[in-house]
Design a protein around this motif. Structure first.
Motif, mmCIF file in Angstrom:
data_model
loop_
_atom_site.group_PDB
_atom_site.id
_atom_site.type_symbol
_atom_site.label_atom_id
_atom_site.label_comp_id
_atom_site.label_asym_id
_atom_site.label_seq_id
_atom_site.Cartn_x
_atom_site.Cartn_y
_atom_site.Cartn_z
ATOM 1 N N SER A 94 1.017 -1.203 0.138
ATOM 2 C CA SER A 94 0.023 0.044 0.056
ATOM 3 C C SER A 94 0.775 1.408 0.105
ATOM 4 O O SER A 94 2.443 1.175 0.091
ATOM 5 N N MET A 95 0.461 2.442 -0.199
ATOM 6 C CA MET A 95 0.930 3.769 -0.100
ATOM 7 C C MET A 95 1.581 3.781 1.342
ATOM 8 O O MET A 95 2.846 4.112 1.393
ATOM 9 N N ALA A 96 0.962 3.439 2.338
ATOM 10 C CA ALA A 96 1.470 3.593 3.643
ATOM 11 C C ALA A 96 2.722 2.659 3.954
ATOM 12 O O ALA A 96 3.570 3.161 4.538
ATOM 13 N N GLN A 97 2.588 1.537 3.156
ATOM 14 C CA GLN A 97 3.774 0.463 3.557
ATOM 15 C C GLN A 97 4.812 1.085 2.760
ATOM 16 O O GLN A 97 6.027 0.818 3.348
ATOM 17 N N CYS A 98 4.623 1.541 1.640
ATOM 18 C CA CYS A 98 5.720 2.233 0.789
ATOM 19 C C CYS A 98 6.524 3.335 1.711
ATOM 20 O O CYS A 98 7.910 3.241 1.908
ATOM 21 N N LEU A 99 5.949 3.999 2.244
ATOM 22 C CA LEU A 99 6.486 5.167 3.168
ATOM 23 C C LEU A 99 6.849 4.551 4.443
ATOM 24 O O LEU A 99 7.889 5.160 5.092
ATOM 25 N N ALA A 100 6.222 3.612 4.972
ATOM 26 C CA ALA A 100 6.914 2.968 6.526
ATOM 27 C C ALA A 100 8.353 2.292 6.005
ATOM 28 O O ALA A 100 9.000 2.452 6.880
ATOM 29 N N LEU A 152 -1.078 -0.320 9.737
ATOM 30 C CA LEU A 152 -0.276 0.654 9.996
ATOM 31 C C LEU A 152 -1.119 1.730 10.312
ATOM 32 O O LEU A 152 -2.391 1.998 9.721
ATOM 33 N N PRO A 153 -0.781 2.948 11.238
ATOM 34 C CA PRO A 153 -1.229 4.275 11.566
ATOM 35 C C PRO A 153 -0.757 5.071 10.145
ATOM 36 O O PRO A 153 0.026 5.956 10.239
ATOM 37 N N ALA A 154 -1.661 4.899 9.374
ATOM 38 C CA ALA A 154 -1.194 5.641 7.869
ATOM 39 C C ALA A 154 -0.899 7.008 8.016
ATOM 40 O O ALA A 154 0.089 7.402 7.444
ATOM 41 N N LEU A 155 -1.725 7.861 8.751
ATOM 42 C CA LEU A 155 -1.216 9.177 8.933
ATOM 43 C C LEU A 155 0.038 9.576 9.775
ATOM 44 O O LEU A 155 0.737 10.484 9.328
ATOM 45 N N GLU A 156 0.158 8.700 10.721
ATOM 46 C CA GLU A 156 1.447 8.796 11.485
ATOM 47 C C GLU A 156 2.660 8.305 10.574
ATOM 48 O O GLU A 156 3.664 9.002 10.608
ATOM 49 N N VAL A 157 2.481 7.341 9.771
ATOM 50 C CA VAL A 157 3.473 7.064 8.790
ATOM 51 C C VAL A 157 3.750 8.187 7.820
ATOM 52 O O VAL A 157 4.857 8.588 7.712
ATOM 53 N N LEU A 158 2.809 8.665 7.362
ATOM 54 C CA LEU A 158 2.908 9.900 6.506
ATOM 55 C C LEU A 158 3.724 11.335 7.208
ATOM 56 O O LEU A 158 4.626 11.757 6.786
ATOM 57 N N ASP A 159 3.246 11.518 8.311
ATOM 58 C CA ASP A 159 3.693 12.243 9.279
ATOM 59 C C ASP A 159 5.406 12.225 9.528
ATOM 60 O O ASP A 159 6.310 13.283 9.391
ATOM 61 N N THR A 160 5.700 10.909 9.786
ATOM 62 C CA THR A 160 6.964 10.603 10.149
ATOM 63 C C THR A 160 7.770 10.994 8.819
ATOM 64 O O THR A 160 8.989 11.428 8.781
ATOM 65 N N PHE A 161 7.122 10.327 7.542
ATOM 66 C CA PHE A 161 8.088 10.523 6.613
ATOM 67 C C PHE A 161 8.178 12.078 6.122
ATOM 68 O O PHE A 161 9.403 12.469 5.647
ATOM 69 N N ILE A 162 7.180 12.979 6.303
ATOM 70 C CA ILE A 162 7.451 14.215 6.074
ATOM 71 C C ILE A 162 8.429 14.782 7.181
ATOM 72 O O ILE A 162 9.255 15.715 6.549
ATOM 73 N N SER A 163 8.373 14.626 8.459
ATOM 74 C CA SER A 163 9.546 14.999 9.266
ATOM 75 C C SER A 163 10.862 14.431 8.754
ATOM 76 O O SER A 163 11.759 15.217 8.810
#
Length: 188
Positions: free
Chosen positions: A49-55, A118-129
């Motif tokens: 998934s998109m979230a898995q790619c970012l995780a 996965l907590p998708a928004l948290e994963v996205l926020d971590t990537f952004i950080s």
């Protein structure tokens, strides 16, 4: 985007900064416009998934950003522009991850395989950080001799890459998986 090697520190860091900024902008856009269910939905081909790619990318950033900071802090400043000399291992790592020249599929190494829940928004926020921190590292790297600083490879710490190669590897690896995530989005 064609695989390109750069002659000088400034050329390389300008390219990597532009690519990292583009990646940051894209993920910030996703954060504000994509529903969690879409971020968590596996690809139509059964891939991540998109979230898995970012995780997956977050796991690499956890290791490499700390390694970059450590490598930089243990060296003296070198403000001059200088030529970039990739090693054979650096060129191989970059080429293997480049979206156009690398294999289409790799098996992720143990420790870098993302969960399906996965907590998708948290994963996205971590990537952004992580991207914001990476951009700071790229800015700071302009003050150092990139051929002199070596970074242990995350999956085989006895092997090292020069900082220039390691930065390029990390950012091109991110590009590979961001393109993968975009393909998931296009398939929805």
């Amino acid at each position: 985007m064609a695989l390109t090697y750069f002659d000088t520190k400034e050329e390389l860091l300008n390219f990597l900064t532009q690519l990292a900024e583009k990646q940051l902008d894209k993920t910030v856009e996703w954060r504000h416009s994509i529903d969690v269910t879409i971020l968590l939905q596996p690809s139509n081909t059964g891939g991540w998934s998109m979230a898995q790619c970012l995780a997956h990318l977050n796991a690499y950033s956890d290791y490499y950003l700390a390694s970059f900071r450590h490598g930089i802090s243990s060296h003296e400043k070198y403000l001059q522009n200088h030529s970039i000399k990739s090693t054979w291992l650096g060129r191989l790592a970059i080429k293997s991850m480049h979206p156009e020249t690398g294999k289409s599929k790799f098996k992720a190494m143990k420790g870098y395989i993302p969960d399906t829940e996965l907590p998708a928004l948290e994963v996205l926020d971590t990537f952004i950080s992580h991207q914001k921190n990476l951009l700071e590292i790229l800015k700071n790297a302009r003050n150092y001799q990139l051929n002199q600083i070596t970074i242990p490879i995350s999956i085989a710490k006895f092997l090292t890459l020069r900082l220039a190669d390691a930065l390029y590897f990390l950012i091109i690896h991110q590009e590979r998986h961001i393109l993968q995530a975009e393909r998931n989005l296009e398939g929805k």
